[in-house]
Design an enzyme around this catalytic site. Sequence first.
Site, PDB file in Angstrom:
ATOM      1  N   HIS A  80      -6.713  36.027  11.789  1.00 11.98           N
ATOM      2  CA  HIS A  80      -7.741  34.986  11.916  1.00 11.98           C
ATOM      3  C   HIS A  80      -8.819  35.176  10.842  1.00 11.98           C
ATOM      4  O   HIS A  80      -9.202  34.216  10.164  1.00 11.98           O
ATOM      5  CB  HIS A  80      -8.366  35.028  13.315  1.00 11.98           C
ATOM      6  CG  HIS A  80      -9.587  34.178  13.447  1.00 11.98           C
ATOM      7  ND1 HIS A  80      -9.523  32.801  13.592  1.00 11.98           N
ATOM      8  CD2 HIS A  80     -10.899  34.491  13.412  1.00 11.98           C
ATOM      9  CE1 HIS A  80     -10.746  32.319  13.663  1.00 11.98           C
ATOM     10  NE2 HIS A  80     -11.603  33.319  13.542  1.00 11.98           N
ATOM     11  N   HIS A 130     -10.451  32.733   7.687  1.00  6.94           N
ATOM     12  CA  HIS A 130     -11.817  32.558   7.174  1.00  6.94           C
ATOM     13  C   HIS A 130     -11.944  32.787   5.668  1.00  6.94           C
ATOM     14  O   HIS A 130     -12.536  31.974   4.960  1.00  6.94           O
ATOM     15  CB  HIS A 130     -12.776  33.566   7.845  1.00  6.94           C
ATOM     16  CG  HIS A 130     -13.287  33.153   9.190  1.00  6.94           C
ATOM     17  ND1 HIS A 130     -14.316  32.262   9.346  1.00  6.94           N
ATOM     18  CD2 HIS A 130     -12.929  33.538  10.436  1.00  6.94           C
ATOM     19  CE1 HIS A 130     -14.573  32.105  10.651  1.00  6.94           C
ATOM     20  NE2 HIS A 130     -13.736  32.864  11.328  1.00  6.94           N
ATOM     21  N   GLU A 150     -15.574  27.259  12.461  1.00  7.02           N
ATOM     22  CA  GLU A 150     -14.387  27.665  13.234  1.00  7.02           C
ATOM     23  C   GLU A 150     -13.390  26.518  13.451  1.00  7.02           C
ATOM     24  O   GLU A 150     -12.188  26.734  13.384  1.00  7.02           O
ATOM     25  CB  GLU A 150     -14.811  28.241  14.602  1.00  7.02           C
ATOM     26  CG  GLU A 150     -15.569  29.558  14.518  1.00  7.02           C
ATOM     27  CD  GLU A 150     -14.709  30.757  14.109  1.00  7.02           C
ATOM     28  OE1 GLU A 150     -13.460  30.655  14.106  1.00  7.02           O
ATOM     29  OE2 GLU A 150     -15.303  31.802  13.778  1.00  7.02           O
ATOM     30  N   SER A 162      -5.803  29.460  11.395  1.00  3.37           N
ATOM     31  CA  SER A 162      -5.071  30.675  11.766  1.00  3.37           C
ATOM     32  C   SER A 162      -4.192  30.450  12.997  1.00  3.37           C
ATOM     33  O   SER A 162      -3.630  31.391  13.538  1.00  3.37           O
ATOM     34  CB  SER A 162      -6.040  31.835  12.006  1.00  3.37           C
ATOM     35  OG  SER A 162      -6.948  31.523  13.040  1.00  3.37           O
TER      36      SER A 162
HETATM   37 FE   LIG Z   1     -13.690  33.064  13.477  1.00  4.49          FE
END
Ligand SMILES: [Fe+2]
Length: 304
Positions: A136, A141, A197, A216
């Site tokens: 993730h 990111h 996010e 992700s």
């Molecule tokens: Fe995150």
Amino acid sequence: MSTATCGLTTTKASFIEQARADGEIFIRQPYELYSEENQEAWRRLYARIQPRWRKYAHHKFLEGVDKLVLDSTHIPRLEDVNRFLKPLTGFSAKAVSGYVPAYVFFDCLRNRSFPTTITIRDAARLDYLPEPDIFHDVAGHVPMHTDRRFADVLVRVGEVAQKAAQLVGGMRDEAEQVRRMGSIVKAMARFFWFTVEFGLMRDGGEVRVYGSGLLSSYGEIEHCIESPAVQRYPFQLEWVINQYFEIDHYQPLLFIVDSFDHLFSQVDELERWMLAGRLDNVSPGEPVADEEDLKSFLEAGTGG
Ligand SMILES: [Fe+2]
């Protein structure tokens, strides 16, 4: 299970347990502890999501993946990632033992470092994971952090947190201070959730994904664009900061920004609203800032 068999599997890594027991937030990435199963989890996660990235991810994300020269066959070493990342935007990935109090997290962003989880999900359960892991954080990111404008957005979010801490830290009434800080932290968490996010962005004539929670997730990156069950609305700040969210299922509601410049302007707007007291009474509900998060803000505000 022994350390050797658990390697650095999320929730099962004794190296992480020990670091937390010792109160260490920032740690090294003990690369030698990754097990063959851990490496296999990375390989499989990476291989299956690649075609979906090409189909659904924002082109700046795809450029970022190329710029970082991420290895599809091995879990990345953060020092290698940073060697490519730092010259581009000044950002670097910094290994953490897990939970980072909210203010500390935002303050890292302000200083262009990104708290990064180093454990990886269990190879037997690739789909669902309530906690962040290195897939993730590094695959979801970090590629966005290669983009100058996006990197500036993160820094500005960190600055808003700093100003919030200073503003509320100066208040006399302690109960009111805690209440007001709780509301501002909630608004900031919602803003972060629906942008960094789980954000969508216009890209050419299409809507593409730039939020890391979507980038992700093999299942959700497709679902968020294709499913008629998902409500997708133009970004509206007053809605976002008052919108409750749940973390344990696919998101039913997402917001679309026009561009990175648009996103940046919304952080400016968030700051103006914060300074004008418009974040002091956002709607109740998740996420409820926990005691550690509030404490981290209040301590920063009072210089403690
Ligand atoms: Fe995150």
